[in-house]
Design a protein around this motif. Structure first.
Motif, PDB file in Angstrom:
ATOM      1  N   HIS A 259       0.826  -1.207   0.000  1.00  0.00           N
ATOM      2  CA  HIS A 259       0.000   0.000   0.000  1.00  0.00           C
ATOM      3  C   HIS A 259       0.862   1.259   0.000  1.00  0.00           C
ATOM      4  O   HIS A 259       0.368   2.351  -0.297  1.00  0.00           O
TER       5      HIS A 259
ATOM      6  N   SER B 167      -5.322   5.006   0.461  1.00  0.00           N
ATOM      7  CA  SER B 167      -6.535   4.678   1.213  1.00  0.00           C
ATOM      8  C   SER B 167      -7.515   3.876   0.357  1.00  0.00           C
ATOM      9  O   SER B 167      -8.219   2.993   0.876  1.00  0.00           O
TER      10      SER B 167
ATOM     11  N   THR C 194      -6.401   0.166   0.407  1.00  0.00           N
ATOM     12  CA  THR C 194      -6.693  -0.541   1.657  1.00  0.00           C
ATOM     13  C   THR C 194      -8.194  -0.709   1.882  1.00  0.00           C
ATOM     14  O   THR C 194      -8.620  -1.651   2.536  1.00  0.00           O
ATOM     15  N   THR C 195      -9.012   0.208   1.323  1.00  0.00           N
ATOM     16  CA  THR C 195     -10.456   0.150   1.537  1.00  0.00           C
ATOM     17  C   THR C 195     -11.149  -0.811   0.584  1.00  0.00           C
ATOM     18  O   THR C 195     -11.971  -1.639   1.004  1.00  0.00           O
TER      19      THR C 195
END
Length: 357
Positions: A162, A300, A303-304
């Motif tokens: 990430h 983000s 990861t989401t």
């Protein structure tokens, strides 16, 4: 047996609660910073050498006097730009297969050296055929993109991807800014900067300087990779990686080529009538917006939503970008509305380009 008071803290809530020393702290891999930096430098060269031609390609071809009707110049500029993409397309899977036999490092280094040579030779072209040959060679050499993705996957794991993926992805939009700026500002240097470049050679070959500059950058990246890039253990390449990369490359390249042609075409013929400088500015907007998206949103989002869902969403943006482009002609006479529309369109296309990451 003693009774525990109702308001008494439970052992796990008290300051004296025992710490569990038997459960290990989750392991997190350290990023190999030097290797990642080399990989990013090599990645940067693909968009730089590819996009530096965009601001001046139509003028380049017009100078060759291929046709009398300038409204038909789009066929030849599309031919030149698609030649690069086509030869990259047919070479991607072959480079990945070869890297399984001889390793990643020779493919990465050799492809970047070839890209430097082909880009420099482009500036010396004096006919359509030499332009096409140089772009075909550059496309073949840049087909090592899937190998770069493989190296990135081998350098990282699920604990640091990430961070690594957005950093790596950042260098495509960065190159998309640098390339058009090189092309737009250094083309025709004898006319633009006569005090520095008023030489007959640069008048005979007015597009040599941006090609040479991009070639030198690619050569420096290749030398750095040759000295410092380490060979990694071979991991089997999934065929779908190459197919996906090829289709995405085709879609993104076609969009950039059509957008540049749309900008160059006169307003009566349905375009925007931009100069090479304005085309460079427009493409720089695309790169800038892409950098902002990569830095602010991509970590983000990964990861989401995960890799697969985000990839599918980004690919869905491409049809919208293609459909939106012709409507810019309707506001061609209003600078504020036009540049607002261009910024919106190119931001949408850069969201679609997140699929590269």
């Amino acid at each position: 047996m003693s009774q525990v008071p109702p308001n008494a803290p439970l052992p796990a809530d008290s300051e004296e609660a025992a710490t569990d020393t038997n459960t290990p702290v989750p392991y997190k891999s350290t990023l190999p910073v030097l290797q990642l930096a080399i990989l990013c430098a090599v990645r940067l060269m693909d968009p730089v050498t590819f996009t530096q031609i965009f601001p001046y390609i139509n003028q380049f071809l017009t100078r060759l006097h291929l046709i009398e009707d300038q409204s038909q110049i789009g066929f030849y500029s599309g031919l030149v730009e698609s030649t690069f993409a086509f030869f990259q397309l047919i070479s991607i899977y072959q480079w990945t297969r070869l890297s399984e036999s001889i390793g990643r490092r020779p493919i990465v280094v050799g492809g970047t050296f070839g890209l430097a040579f082909a880009t420099t030779v482009l500036g010396l072209s004096s006919s359509l055929w030499t332009i096409l040959l140089s772009r075909a060679l550059a496309g073949l050499c840049s087909g090592n993109a899937a190998v770069l993705h493989s190296v990135l996957g081998e350098l990282t794991d699920s604990t640091n991807q990430h961070i690594a993926f957005p950093l790596y992805g950042l260098f495509w939009p960065l190159g998309s800014i640098l390339g058009p700026i090189l092309g737009g500002s250094l083309a025709n240097p004898a006319d633009k900067y006569p005090t520095l470049f008023d030489y007959q050679f640069l008048r005979d070959f007015p597009y040599f300087l941006p090609c040479l500059s991009a070639g030198i950058l690619a050569f420096a990246a290749a030398m750095t990779a040759a000295i410092y890039l380490k060979e990694l253990l071979s991991i089997p390449i999934i065929r779908s990686l190459s197919i996906s990369g090829a289709s995405l490359c085709f879609t993104a390249t076609a969009f950039d080529a059509v957008f540049v042609l749309f900008c160059y075409t006169s307003i009566p013929d349905g375009g925007l009538n931009f100069s090479t400088t304005h085309i460079g500015y427009a493409l720089a907007i695309a790169g800038t917006s892409s950098i902002a998206i990569q830095v602010l949103l991509l970590p983000s989002l990964l990861t989401t939503f995960g890799h697969a869902r985000l990839y599918n969403f980004c690919m869905f943006m491409w049809p919208l970008a293609y459909l939106f482009m012709p409507f810019l002609h309707l506001v061609a006479d209003s600078p504020i509305a036009l540049w607002t529309g261009i910024a919106s369109l190119l931001t949408l296309s850069r969201v679609a380009c997140l699929a590269y990451s």
